[in-house]
Motif scaffolding. Structure first.
Motif, mmCIF file in Angstrom:
data_model
loop_
_atom_site.group_PDB
_atom_site.id
_atom_site.type_symbol
_atom_site.label_atom_id
_atom_site.label_comp_id
_atom_site.label_asym_id
_atom_site.label_seq_id
_atom_site.Cartn_x
_atom_site.Cartn_y
_atom_site.Cartn_z
ATOM 1 N N GLU A 16 43.116 33.782 27.335
ATOM 2 C CA GLU A 16 42.560 35.357 26.800
ATOM 3 C C GLU A 16 41.232 35.230 26.029
ATOM 4 O O GLU A 16 40.446 36.007 26.623
ATOM 5 C CB GLU A 16 43.683 35.883 26.061
ATOM 6 N N PRO A 17 40.950 34.603 25.089
ATOM 7 C CA PRO A 17 39.688 34.611 24.379
ATOM 8 C C PRO A 17 38.604 34.000 25.268
ATOM 9 O O PRO A 17 37.638 34.294 24.787
ATOM 10 C CB PRO A 17 39.780 33.649 23.033
ATOM 11 N N GLU A 18 38.958 33.259 26.169
ATOM 12 C CA GLU A 18 37.858 32.689 26.909
ATOM 13 C C GLU A 18 37.092 33.549 28.086
ATOM 14 O O GLU A 18 36.207 33.360 28.701
ATOM 15 C CB GLU A 18 38.197 31.443 27.890
ATOM 16 N N CYS A 19 37.928 34.746 28.322
ATOM 17 C CA CYS A 19 37.681 35.757 29.438
ATOM 18 C C CYS A 19 36.420 36.567 28.868
ATOM 19 O O CYS A 19 36.681 37.179 27.858
ATOM 20 C CB CYS A 19 38.574 36.633 29.750
ATOM 21 N N PRO A 20 35.250 36.458 29.548
ATOM 22 C CA PRO A 20 34.214 37.512 29.147
ATOM 23 C C PRO A 20 34.215 38.870 29.383
ATOM 24 O O PRO A 20 33.671 39.461 28.960
ATOM 25 C CB PRO A 20 32.920 36.863 29.974
ATOM 26 N N ASN A 21 35.224 39.278 30.459
ATOM 27 C CA ASN A 21 35.447 40.490 30.840
ATOM 28 C C ASN A 21 36.623 41.276 29.988
ATOM 29 O O ASN A 21 37.056 42.217 30.528
ATOM 30 C CB ASN A 21 35.451 40.710 32.278
ATOM 31 N N ASN A 22 37.383 40.406 29.341
ATOM 32 C CA ASN A 22 38.647 40.906 28.795
ATOM 33 C C ASN A 22 39.706 41.292 29.640
ATOM 34 O O ASN A 22 40.466 42.251 29.734
ATOM 35 C CB ASN A 22 38.367 42.031 27.741
ATOM 36 N N ALA A 23 39.731 40.664 30.908
ATOM 37 C CA ALA A 23 40.666 40.772 31.980
ATOM 38 C C ALA A 23 42.210 40.149 31.685
ATOM 39 O O ALA A 23 43.063 40.504 32.267
ATOM 40 C CB ALA A 23 39.892 40.340 33.109
ATOM 41 N N ILE A 24 42.131 39.393 30.924
ATOM 42 C CA ILE A 24 43.332 38.700 30.463
ATOM 43 C C ILE A 24 44.207 39.264 29.133
ATOM 44 O O ILE A 24 43.330 39.464 28.143
ATOM 45 C CB ILE A 24 43.191 37.267 30.198
ATOM 46 N N SER A 25 45.240 39.467 29.338
ATOM 47 C CA SER A 25 46.211 40.244 28.142
ATOM 48 C C SER A 25 47.541 39.746 28.408
ATOM 49 O O SER A 25 48.134 39.248 29.754
ATOM 50 C CB SER A 25 45.983 41.916 28.283
ATOM 51 N N GLN A 26 48.182 39.947 27.241
ATOM 52 C CA GLN A 26 49.647 39.353 27.435
ATOM 53 C C GLN A 26 50.426 40.507 28.009
ATOM 54 O O GLN A 26 50.547 41.755 27.837
ATOM 55 C CB GLN A 26 50.143 39.464 25.821
ATOM 56 N N GLY A 27 51.229 39.915 29.136
ATOM 57 C CA GLY A 27 52.230 40.753 29.724
ATOM 58 C C GLY A 27 53.454 40.695 29.394
ATOM 59 O O GLY A 27 53.648 40.352 27.975
ATOM 60 N N ALA A 28 54.331 41.377 29.996
ATOM 61 C CA ALA A 28 55.856 41.421 29.608
ATOM 62 C C ALA A 28 56.594 39.959 29.120
ATOM 63 O O ALA A 28 57.406 39.897 28.216
ATOM 64 C CB ALA A 28 56.763 41.992 30.298
ATOM 65 N N GLY A 43 28.594 36.140 37.049
ATOM 66 C CA GLY A 43 27.577 37.036 36.214
ATOM 67 C C GLY A 43 27.697 36.325 34.618
ATOM 68 O O GLY A 43 26.735 36.531 33.926
ATOM 69 N N HIS A 44 28.703 35.520 34.278
ATOM 70 C CA HIS A 44 28.613 34.665 33.030
ATOM 71 C C HIS A 44 28.595 33.082 33.168
ATOM 72 O O HIS A 44 27.799 32.896 32.593
ATOM 73 C CB HIS A 44 29.980 35.010 32.412
ATOM 74 N N TYR A 45 29.576 32.683 34.031
ATOM 75 C CA TYR A 45 29.442 31.206 33.913
ATOM 76 C C TYR A 45 29.597 31.030 35.474
ATOM 77 O O TYR A 45 29.979 31.700 36.355
ATOM 78 C CB TYR A 45 30.852 30.644 33.296
ATOM 79 N N MET A 73 29.812 39.899 42.101
ATOM 80 C CA MET A 73 28.567 40.257 41.115
ATOM 81 C C MET A 73 28.578 41.684 41.125
ATOM 82 O O MET A 73 28.212 42.285 39.873
ATOM 83 C CB MET A 73 27.412 39.532 41.947
ATOM 84 N N GLU A 74 28.781 42.647 42.027
ATOM 85 C CA GLU A 74 28.585 43.946 41.811
ATOM 86 C C GLU A 74 29.799 44.419 40.989
ATOM 87 O O GLU A 74 29.367 45.360 40.242
ATOM 88 C CB GLU A 74 28.910 44.689 43.358
ATOM 89 N N LYS A 75 31.075 43.921 41.148
ATOM 90 C CA LYS A 75 31.879 44.125 39.954
ATOM 91 C C LYS A 75 31.575 43.813 38.619
ATOM 92 O O LYS A 75 31.638 44.780 37.617
ATOM 93 C CB LYS A 75 33.405 43.518 40.134
ATOM 94 N N TYR A 76 30.747 42.713 38.281
ATOM 95 C CA TYR A 76 30.209 42.498 37.132
ATOM 96 C C TYR A 76 29.408 43.523 36.463
ATOM 97 O O TYR A 76 29.557 44.108 35.429
ATOM 98 C CB TYR A 76 29.787 41.121 37.171
ATOM 99 N N HIS A 77 28.345 43.824 37.492
ATOM 100 C CA HIS A 77 27.303 44.757 37.045
ATOM 101 C C HIS A 77 27.893 46.302 36.719
ATOM 102 O O HIS A 77 27.562 46.682 35.655
ATOM 103 C CB HIS A 77 26.495 45.062 38.270
ATOM 104 N N GLN A 78 28.934 46.505 37.612
ATOM 105 C CA GLN A 78 29.852 47.882 37.342
ATOM 106 C C GLN A 78 30.362 47.879 35.835
ATOM 107 O O GLN A 78 30.403 48.957 34.966
ATOM 108 C CB GLN A 78 30.870 48.059 38.273
#
Length: 84
Positions: A16-28, A43-45, A73-78
Motif C-alpha cells: 500500500e505505501p509503495e503505490c504512487p497513485n494510491n491505487a492499493i487499499s485494504q479490502g474486506a 510515469g513513476h518507476y 501513460m495517458e491514465k497517469y497524466h489524467q
C-alpha cells in the motif's frame, strides 16, 4: 493492464505505501487494487513497486484489464493532472 492482488495475500501491509497513485487499499479480506488508478507505476518507476516489495508474489497482471504502455501513460497524466 492493471495489476491485481490474489487470495495468496497475507495482508503484510508493504504494498500500500509503495503505490504512487494510491491505487492499493485494504479490502474486506485482503488488499485490493483500483484498476482506475493503477498505471503499473508507468510515469513513476520502471517496474510496478508493489510487485517488487510483495513477499509472497501475489500481485500479477490482471488478464481482464489489458492496457498498452501508451494507455497507461495517458491514465497517469489524467490522474496527476487532477491532483495538480
Amino acid at each position: 493492464m492493471a495489476l491485481m492482488i490474489t487470495d495468496e495475500c497475507i495482508n503484510c501491509d508493504v504494498c500500500e505505501p509503495e503505490c504512487p497513485n494510491n491505487a492499493i487499499s485494504q479490502g474486506a479480506e485482503i488488499y485490493v487494487i483500483d484498476p482506475k488508478l493503477c498505471t503499473e507505476c508507468v510515469g513513476h518507476y520502471d517496474k510496478p513497486q508493489c510487485q517488487q516489495v510483495c513477499p509472497v508474489d501475489c500481485i500479477p497482471f490482471d488478464p481482464d484489464l489489458r492496457e498498452t504502455q501508451e494507455q497507461l501513460m495517458e491514465k497517469y497524466h489524467q490522474i496527476w493532472s487532477k491532483s495538480a
